[in-house]
Design an enzyme around this catalytic site. Structure first.
Site, PDB file in Angstrom:
ATOM      1  N   TYR A 121       0.827  -1.210   0.000  1.00  0.00           N
ATOM      2  CA  TYR A 121       0.000   0.000   0.000  1.00  0.00           C
ATOM      3  C   TYR A 121       0.858   1.255   0.000  1.00  0.00           C
ATOM      4  CZ  TYR A 121      -4.146  -2.818   1.227  1.00  0.00           C
ATOM      5  OH  TYR A 121      -5.184  -3.717   1.240  1.00  0.00           O
TER       6      TYR A 121
ATOM      7  N   SER B  91     -13.555  -4.157  -0.024  1.00  0.00           N
ATOM      8  CA  SER B  91     -14.346  -3.535  -1.100  1.00  0.00           C
ATOM      9  C   SER B  91     -15.851  -3.703  -0.881  1.00  0.00           C
ATOM     10  CB  SER B  91     -13.954  -4.091  -2.476  1.00  0.00           C
ATOM     11  OG  SER B  91     -12.667  -3.668  -2.839  1.00  0.00           O
TER      12      SER B  91
ATOM     13  N   LEU C 138     -18.038  -1.517  -0.598  1.00  0.00           N
ATOM     14  CA  LEU C 138     -18.768  -0.533  -1.409  1.00  0.00           C
ATOM     15  C   LEU C 138     -18.364  -0.596  -2.873  1.00  0.00           C
ATOM     16  CD1 LEU C 138     -18.873   2.642   0.885  1.00  0.00           C
ATOM     17  CD2 LEU C 138     -20.717   1.042   0.364  1.00  0.00           C
TER      18      LEU C 138
ATOM     19  N   PHE D  19     -15.503  -0.016  -4.360  1.00  0.00           N
ATOM     20  CA  PHE D  19     -14.778   1.213  -4.699  1.00  0.00           C
ATOM     21  C   PHE D  19     -15.701   2.418  -4.790  1.00  0.00           C
ATOM     22  CE2 PHE D  19     -11.222  -1.176  -4.618  1.00  0.00           C
ATOM     23  CZ  PHE D  19     -10.159  -0.842  -5.431  1.00  0.00           C
TER      24      PHE D  19
ATOM     25  N   GLY E 258     -23.593   5.219  -5.216  1.00  0.00           N
ATOM     26  CA  GLY E 258     -24.363   5.862  -6.271  1.00  0.00           C
ATOM     27  C   GLY E 258     -23.659   7.024  -6.934  1.00  0.00           C
ATOM     28  N   LYS E 259     -22.435   7.348  -6.493  1.00  0.00           N
ATOM     29  CA  LYS E 259     -21.787   8.557  -7.010  1.00  0.00           C
ATOM     30  C   LYS E 259     -21.292   8.432  -8.447  1.00  0.00           C
ATOM     31  CE  LYS E 259     -17.257   7.586  -4.875  1.00  0.00           C
ATOM     32  NZ  LYS E 259     -16.298   8.077  -3.862  1.00  0.00           N
TER      33      LYS E 259
END
Length: 345
Positions: free
Chosen positions: A53, A233, A235, A237, A242-243
């Protein structure tokens, strides 16, 4: 914040884990520190990171996330308050890690762990995970398995033997798997039982409303063998917030910045995500909170790994732990899943 038992250990981990893979890329050290304090105040006690990371990985930022966490511990002195998890990279196109040939063998694991401990400014990890299998298998969005008989993979026996030595040395408390398959998980557990080596206590795989493939073969293993899922994950990403609907690409958002993440960019994902967002709004709920609450509630999930680039996002995501989904809402989720199953494996 609910605490859950990690595998067959005496460790209690928060139902939500703070993910860190944006720190050092999309988030500064100061922003990461703010996220840690906010999560801790909400009852989170588990941090998940990795040697590779931040993401996307490259030689310039390699190890930056662990360095940020180590600097936080140095400043605040609360390492003992946290269940700290990191991961060792396996083979792949990571030319900036150990001369471009990271493997899950003794030389690589020892070098990776020592470097991680140094960056994290600690002398032990509560959980050390194998970031992905050494062998060639179906993970990272590949559903079908294609056997390669000539695969020169490090034997699982060799990997477990060195992990056993590192547990005995006190550098690792427990081990975990990641991006693993049912066969691989079963093999690790069988070898641990027959040879007295460390038993994996968790498996970190993707799981969300858009990817429920874990349910097919691994959920039963997770429950029967007490090797719970650390879901990443959840969501997809940010797609489930909904964005990105309608082709939107908000400035600074991950899918706007990095074209490499194509598993969450196809017509099937758009259709399913739109349906889940509509369902949430129909019930007066925040779409992201609905998606997170679904993951956290699954009986095979030990902890739900959430991440955010902004404090308001993190605050909202943390609040999802209070949300309970009723039967009507769950029926609506299942109806969408049946129409559009696993569009982003």
């Amino acid at each position: 914040m609910q605490k859950r038992t990690l595998g067959r250990t005496d460790l209690k981990v928060s139902a939500i884990t703070l993910g860190t893979m944006t720190w050092g890329e999309q988030n500064t050290e100061a922003e990461a520190f703010e996220q840690i304090r906010l999560a801790k105040d909400a009852g989170v006690n588990t941090l998940d990171t990795a040697e590779m990371y931040p993401v996307p990985p490259n030689g310039t930022t390699y190890g930056s996330t662990e360095t940020i966490i180590g600097n936080y511990f140095r400043r605040h002195g609360d390492r003992s308050d946290w269940v700290l998890a990191s991961k060792v990279a396996g083979p792949g196109r990571l030319e900036h890690i150990r001369d471009g040939n990271p493997r899950l063998d003794r030389k690589n694991i020892v070098a990776a762990l020592d470097a991680s401990l140094d960056r994290l400014q600690t002398d032990y990890l509560d959980l050390y995970q194998l970031h992905w299998p050494d062998r060639k298998t179906n993970c990272f969005g590949q559903l079908g398995y294609k056997h390669e008989p000539d695969d020169q993979a490090t034997a699982i026996e060799d990997t477990l033997e060195v992990l056993d030595d590192l547990v005995k040395a006190g550098k690792i408390r427990h081990i975990g798997l990641s991006n693993e398959t049912p066969w691989g998980t079963s093999r690790f557990l069988q070898l641990a039982e027959t040879r007295g080596w460390p038993r994996a206590v968790s498996i970190q795989n993707p799981y969300s409303l858009l990817n429920r493939s874990f349910e097919v073969g691994l959920a039963e293993i997770a429950l029967r063998e007490q090797i719970g899922l650390l879901a990443y994950s959840p969501l997809a990403f940010g797609v489930l917030s909904g964005k990105y609907l309608g082709g939107a690409r908000p400035a600074g958002a991950r899918l706007s910045l990095f074209e490499r993440f194509q598993r969450y960019n196809n017509p099937q994902v758009e259709k399913a995500a739109s349906a889940y967002v509509e369902l949430a709004r129909l019930h007066g709920l925040d779409p992201a909170q609905l998606a997170l609450a679904f993951v956290t509630a699954q009986p095979f999930v030990t902890s739900n790994i959430i991440g955010a680039t902004k404090l308001e996002q993190l605050r909202s995501n943390l609040a999802s732990v209070e949300l309970r989904l009723d039967d009507e809402l769950l029926a609506g989720i299942e109806a969408i899943h049946q129409q559009q199953p696993n569009p982003a494996p």
